[in-house]
Design a protein around this motif. Structure first.
Motif: not given
Length: 420
Positions: A341-344, A346-349
């Motif tokens: 949810x910090x950055x949907x 991003x590579x971490x989503x």
């Protein structure tokens, strides 16, 4: 970021509130993986990954074409990321493993071939392969087996199998589908949204229902329109994409929607008919738009009429699984990842949503909706909600559990279309 689910059920209003795949037999397109240019009745694995003594080979059994513009391409590209990120990993695969392209060839047979060529980890990429994955795990106890979707490793699910070398990996696409439904509601001028569905089962009912819930929420809360003025229809073609003579033709389904006054079509299938037909209809003067599915680049097919695309980032969980398996640390687990949810995007989503050009000024509205989903202030999975037959899905004030979301027996009241 949301953590893998490995046991106890959580409330849907939890920070990673509980919110998916693959079931369909998929038909012919593209070429036989690696070696041949036309389908053959027996699988041939890609020759691209001839393992040396120090290589760790990952094999993938792919239900459809690896370049289908949707689910299968997203998974294939995810494994390409793994090869780039994890030293010593080789990737081998066979695509179009389905009864239409390869009659009488089962996923477990393809897995045996991949293992015979040196694969130490085998990924099955369709829910269609749930029993093939289980059979492979039992037959090869020293091989790590990952099933993309399915629930055999879910201890709190209905179908748990205690198989130590079998894991399930899935994304919480319910979030993405709610975003997609919101985009559809914000983009329609007629209030009529058509959903292009594959076959009918728990997952596809779940995804279509999530899309409806997102559309309903944004229609009522942001556009301030009456619930009765929103029409949301689901048409199931029968499989994940067109098999001539077997399924409904998705091209015809899309055009039937447009000819019937629907001005937005949402895709729930693997292939891009929603995009291609919307582009043609718009060129002919119709004011129509579409929402793609599965693949991050889906709006590129027709950017001016695309409202957005919810997509999976398969490189994220596959990298984690391959690293663990390579180190001998992957045990049976059920992983169901949602957005970061910090950055949907991003590579971490695991789950993302890219708004399309056709959203225009409404992009700010969908950003508000996404923010609300992330902080829990927006929860479309809160009762009262009923099924199509009028029975209660969620009572007033009740929030859905993971099991209530995963196992969706009917479409929801307010939706038009078959539940079975």
């Amino acid at each position: 970021m949301n953590q893998p689910v490995k046991g106890n059920a959580m409330s849907f209003v939890d920070r990673s509130f509980a919110l998916s795949h693959r079931f369909g037999y998929v038909a012919a397109l593209g070429m036989l993986v690696g070696a041949c240019s036309s389908p053959t009745p027996t699988p041939t694995a890609s020759p691209s990954a001839q393992a040396s003594g120090n290589d760790y080979t990952v094999g993938m059994v792919i239900v459809g074409p690896k370049d289908d513009g949707g689910w299968n391409q997203a998974q294939y590209e995810g494994m390409q990321e793994v090869v780039q990120k994890v030293p010593g990993v080789k990737f081998d695969y066979v695509d179009k493993v389905n009864p239409a392209d390869r009659p009488n060839v089962k996923g477990a047979q393809v897995a045996d071939e991949l293992i015979g060529k040196g694969a130490k980890l085998v990924i099955f990429n369709s829910d269609d392969f749930k029993d093939d994955a289980l059979a492979t795990a039992k037959k090869h106890p020293n091989i790590t087996v990952v099933h993309a979707s399915g629930d055999y490793a879910w201890k709190d699910g209905k179908n748990f199998k205690n198989q130590p070398n079998l894991s399930n990996i899935m994304g919480r696409m319910e979030y993405g589908k709610m975003m997609a439904g919101c985009a559809a509601a914000l983009g329609t001028q007629t209030g009529k949204i058509g959903y292009l569905g594959p076959l009918i089962n728990d997952e596809t009912r779940r995804y279509a229902s999530a899309a409806y819930l997102g559309a309903k929420y944004c229609w009522e809360n942001y556009l301030k329109k009456k619930p009765a003025d929103l029409k949301f229809k689901v048409t199931w073609i029968g499989f994940w994409f067109n098999i001539p003579g077997v399924t409904l033709d998705p091209t015809k389904v899309v055009n039937d929607y447009f000819n019937g006054g629907y001005d937005v079509v949402m895709s729930g299938i693997d292939t891009p008919e929603a995009a291609t037909e919307t582009k043609k209809a718009a060129a002919a003067g119709k004011k129509v738009k579409y929402v793609h599915y599965d693949l991050k680049t889906g709006c590129n097919l027709a950017p001016d009429v695309c409202l957005g695309v919810p997509y999976y980032n398969w490189g994220l969980p596959y990298t984690d699984a391959v690293k663990k398996a390579k180190d001998g640390k992957l045990t049976s687990e059920f992983v169901w990842l949602g957005p970061d949810w910090k950055d949907i995007n991003s590579p971490d989503s695991m789950i993302g949503f890219l708004p399309g050009n056709a959203l225009g000024e409404q992009k700010a509205t969908i950003d508000t909706f996404i923010k609300g989903l992330g902080d829990g202030s927006v929860n479309p999975y809160k009762g009262p909600l009923n099924f199509q037959d009028g029975s209660a899905y969620l009572k007033a004030g009740e929030t859905a559990t993971e099991q209530q979301i995963w196992y969706m027996p009917q479409l929801l009241a307010g939706m038009e279309g078959s539940s079975k």
